[in-house]
Design a protein around this motif. Structure first.
Motif, PDB file in Angstrom:
ATOM      1  N   ALA A   1       0.826  -1.206   0.000  1.00 10.48           N
ATOM      2  CA  ALA A   1       0.000   0.000   0.000  1.00 10.48           C
ATOM      3  C   ALA A   1       0.861   1.257   0.000  1.00 10.48           C
ATOM      4  CB  ALA A   1      -0.932  -0.003   1.207  1.00 10.48           C
ATOM      5  N   LEU A   2       1.894   1.294   0.844  1.00  8.22           N
ATOM      6  CA  LEU A   2       2.759   2.475   0.910  1.00  8.22           C
ATOM      7  C   LEU A   2       3.507   2.685  -0.399  1.00  8.22           C
ATOM      8  CD1 LEU A   2       4.212   2.146   4.533  1.00  8.22           C
ATOM      9  CD2 LEU A   2       2.577   3.852   3.697  1.00  8.22           C
ATOM     10  N   THR A   3       3.898   1.595  -1.040  1.00  5.23           N
ATOM     11  CA  THR A   3       4.615   1.718  -2.308  1.00  5.23           C
ATOM     12  C   THR A   3       3.716   2.294  -3.392  1.00  5.23           C
ATOM     13  OG1 THR A   3       6.037  -0.149  -1.718  1.00  5.23           O
ATOM     14  CG2 THR A   3       5.941   0.465  -4.036  1.00  5.23           C
TER      15      THR A   3
ATOM     16  N   GLY B   1       0.763 -11.118   7.569  1.00  3.19           N
ATOM     17  CA  GLY B   1       1.666  -9.982   7.378  1.00  3.19           C
ATOM     18  C   GLY B   1       2.040  -9.794   5.938  1.00  3.19           C
ATOM     19  N   ASP B   2       2.026  -8.535   5.530  1.00  3.05           N
ATOM     20  CA  ASP B   2       2.351  -8.209   4.141  1.00  3.05           C
ATOM     21  C   ASP B   2       3.773  -8.557   3.813  1.00  3.05           C
ATOM     22  OD1 ASP B   2       1.800  -7.147   1.612  1.00  3.05           O
ATOM     23  OD2 ASP B   2       2.762  -5.270   2.186  1.00  3.05           O
ATOM     24  N   GLY B   3       4.669  -8.320   4.767  1.00  2.00           N
ATOM     25  CA  GLY B   3       6.079  -8.584   4.522  1.00  2.00           C
ATOM     26  C   GLY B   3       6.345 -10.059   4.348  1.00  2.00           C
ATOM     27  N   ALA B   4       5.626 -10.930   5.152  1.00  2.00           N
ATOM     28  CA  ALA B   4       5.858 -12.352   5.050  1.00  2.00           C
ATOM     29  C   ALA B   4       5.399 -12.897   3.717  1.00  2.00           C
ATOM     30  CB  ALA B   4       5.148 -13.068   6.190  1.00  2.00           C
ATOM     31  N   SER B   5       4.211 -12.464   3.295  1.00  2.00           N
ATOM     32  CA  SER B   5       3.705 -12.974   2.031  1.00  2.00           C
ATOM     33  C   SER B   5       4.544 -12.526   0.872  1.00  2.00           C
ATOM     34  CB  SER B   5       2.254 -12.521   1.829  1.00  2.00           C
ATOM     35  OG  SER B   5       2.192 -11.136   1.603  1.00  2.00           O
ATOM     36  N   CYS B   6       5.153 -11.344   0.997  1.00  2.00           N
ATOM     37  CA  CYS B   6       5.937 -10.823  -0.113  1.00  2.00           C
ATOM     38  C   CYS B   6       7.264 -11.516  -0.248  1.00  2.00           C
ATOM     39  CB  CYS B   6       6.155  -9.318   0.064  1.00  2.00           C
ATOM     40  SG  CYS B   6       4.659  -8.386  -0.210  1.00  2.00           S
TER      41      CYS B   6
END
Length: 508
Positions: free
Chosen positions: A371-373, A478-483
């Motif tokens: 989202a931030l990106t 978590g968004d970071g984990a999935s990414c």
């Protein structure tokens, strides 16, 4: 109406080519831009042949690159070029005086704020439909370069090696650039008008003669104790440049024919919307978006060819010794047109901007990375409401696409026929989703955007949100984990391809 548009056109750039503009029927700023890029292509060949690193000092190469770059922006934008040079000088002042622990924050704040202020003033001074000299393109590229370099100086001078990722460690800058190096990196004639943005270390390697050696390595039999730019024979870029110029010619022809035949604004024509069936409107949206792409293909491919002509852009070599010149390519046309997922499309579109977003935002955001990106990308593109509609719409589509790939794709891999059917369906869905998503990007204003989405019954919004919710159980926490998962769900557009080894070329 056309006469009114032409008469209301204002430019601060050179008017030397006004007769050419009148003859071909193109706005003067576009004629000036094309003239500078053609001249840049010729200058790039001369730069490689007569000012190569073997025979010329880095200082002279920097100076010539700056001189031509300043000449181009002055020719195209006149006194508006002050905005571009001012931002560069302010960011260099921050680089020199600021604490390296905060240098990236200060530079990002100043660069994005100044870019936004210029874009806001331009929108208020010149309304949506009035043509005017647009200096925001070079300013956007400068914003990318200044901020990315600030982050890399921060990594190299204030963070411990163990706290950096492999990419951050490789790209970190361990000493502050001199003024001439900074100006050359930001204002060189190869990329000052339309980019692409490249890493500072890569550019300095190119200027100082280490670029080819770093990318191709030492050939067999080379004396290991020898040093200098002549260790590795420099490959000729002629084949790559010729291929890219042919693509440019094809794209120009398509632009002059298809783009005018399928105007974007017809998607919101009141009579067309009220009388045409839904499938007809959907089909026209698809073809009008396809027809809008050649101008981007043309500009980015020509910019890539200019860098290659100067000897910049070697990415690596495959097992047969074939050299790739796509290190700083901004797009992969085949990858775009055959994309079978939203993330693959983004991965192959505006590649270097994706690298920048990854470097300054995606890899560093503690949470809500995607989202931030997208928000940063929208802010960087400008203040037209259509940009924000596009990037906000892209968020649920990206989430839904990840869910589909993670939960449904494995069921279609049991046979070649099922996999082919899955690829065909996902290609069609991807292309239609892209059309739906980027339409506001071209319509710009709120009213036509709402009119278009209303005519489409907001169907992609509804489907993507429901799909993301329905498949949310399959997501990792978590968004970071999935990414960072191994199933390929991380948006490739925000990944940087590692430099190829001698025997392993990784193309775009």
């Amino acid at each position: 109406m056309e006469e009114l548009a032409v008469s209301s056109f204002k430019t601060t750039g050179s008017k030397w080519l006004l007769p050419v503009s009148d003859f071909v029927g193109f706005p003067l700023d576009q004629v000036n831009f094309l003239a500078c890029q053609v001249f840049a292509l010729c200058a790039a060949f001369c730069f490689r042949l007569y000012l190569g690193p073997r025979d010329t000092s880095p200082l002279l190469r920097h100076a010539v690159a700056i001189l031509f770059g300043l000449s181009f922006i002055t020719f195209c934008f006149g006194w508006y070029a002050v905005h571009i040079t001012l931002l560069v000088m302010v960011c260099y002042w921050i680089l020199v005086i600021a604490d390296t622990r905060n240098i990236h924050r200060y530079t990002m704040t100043v660069a994005i704020s100044y870019l936004t202020a210029c874009q806001v003033s331009r929108v208020f001074i010149y309304s949506y439909g009035i043509l005017s000299t647009d200096f925001s393109g070079p300013l956007m590229i400068i914003t990318q370069k200044t901020t990315m370099l600030a982050f890399q100086v921060h990594d190299g001078m204030s963070k411990k090696s163990e706290d950096l990722t492999a990419d951050q460690k490789r790209l970190s800058v361990t000493s502050k650039p001199s003024l001439i190096e900074y100006l050359s990196y930001n204002l060189n004639f190869l990329s000052v008008l339309v980019g692409p943005c490249s890493h500072y270390n890569d550019y300095i390697d190119f200027i100082e003669g280490r670029h080819v050696q770093r990318r191709l390595g030492k050939p067999p039999g080379t004396n290991a104790g020898r040093s200098g730019p002549d260790e590795v024979p420099e490959p000729s870029p002629m084949a790559a440049v010729t291929r890219k110029l042919v693509i440019c010619v094809v794209c120009m022809v398509l632009f002059l024919t298809l783009t005018k035949a399928f105007p974007i604004t017809y998607n919101v024509d009141s009579r067309f919307v009220s009388e045409a069936p839904f499938l007809t409107r959907l089909s026209y949206a698809f073809f009008s978006i396809q027809a809008a792409r050649p101008k981007f293909y043309f500009a980015w491919t020509l910019a890539d060819a200019i860098n290659n002509a100067a000897g910049y852009g070697v990415k690596g070599a495959d097992e047969t010794g074939r050299v790739s010149w796509d290190l700083i390519s901004n797009l992969n046309i085949w990858g775009i047109e055959t994309a079978t997922s939203f993330k693959k499309f983004i991965d192959n579109w505006n590649i270097q901007t994706g690298v920048w977003l990854k470097t300054v935002c995606y890899d560093r955001a503690p949470r809500y990375r995607t989202a931030l990106t997208f928000v940063l990308s929208a802010l960087w593109h400008g203040v037209y409401p259509g940009y924000y509609f596009t990037f906000i719409t892209a968020i649920p589509i990206t989430m839904a696409a990840r869910g589909v790939r993670r939960n449904l794709r494995p069921h279609f891999l049991s046979s070649h026929l099922m996999k082919l059917g899955y690829d065909v369906l996902t290609w069609a869905a991807t292309q239609l989703c892209v059309c739906y998503t980027v339409m506001p990007f071209l319509l710009l204003a709120v009213e036509p955007t709402i009119d278009y989405y209303r005519s489409m019954y907001f169907h992609v919004h509804i489907i993507s949100i429901l799909t993301a919710i329905a498949l949310s159980r399959g997501r990792q926490h978590g968004d970071g984990a999935s990414c960072s998962s191994s199933n390929g769900t991380r948006p490739p557009s925000l990944q940087e391809h590692p430099p190829p080894s001698n025997n392993n070329l990784k193309g775009n």
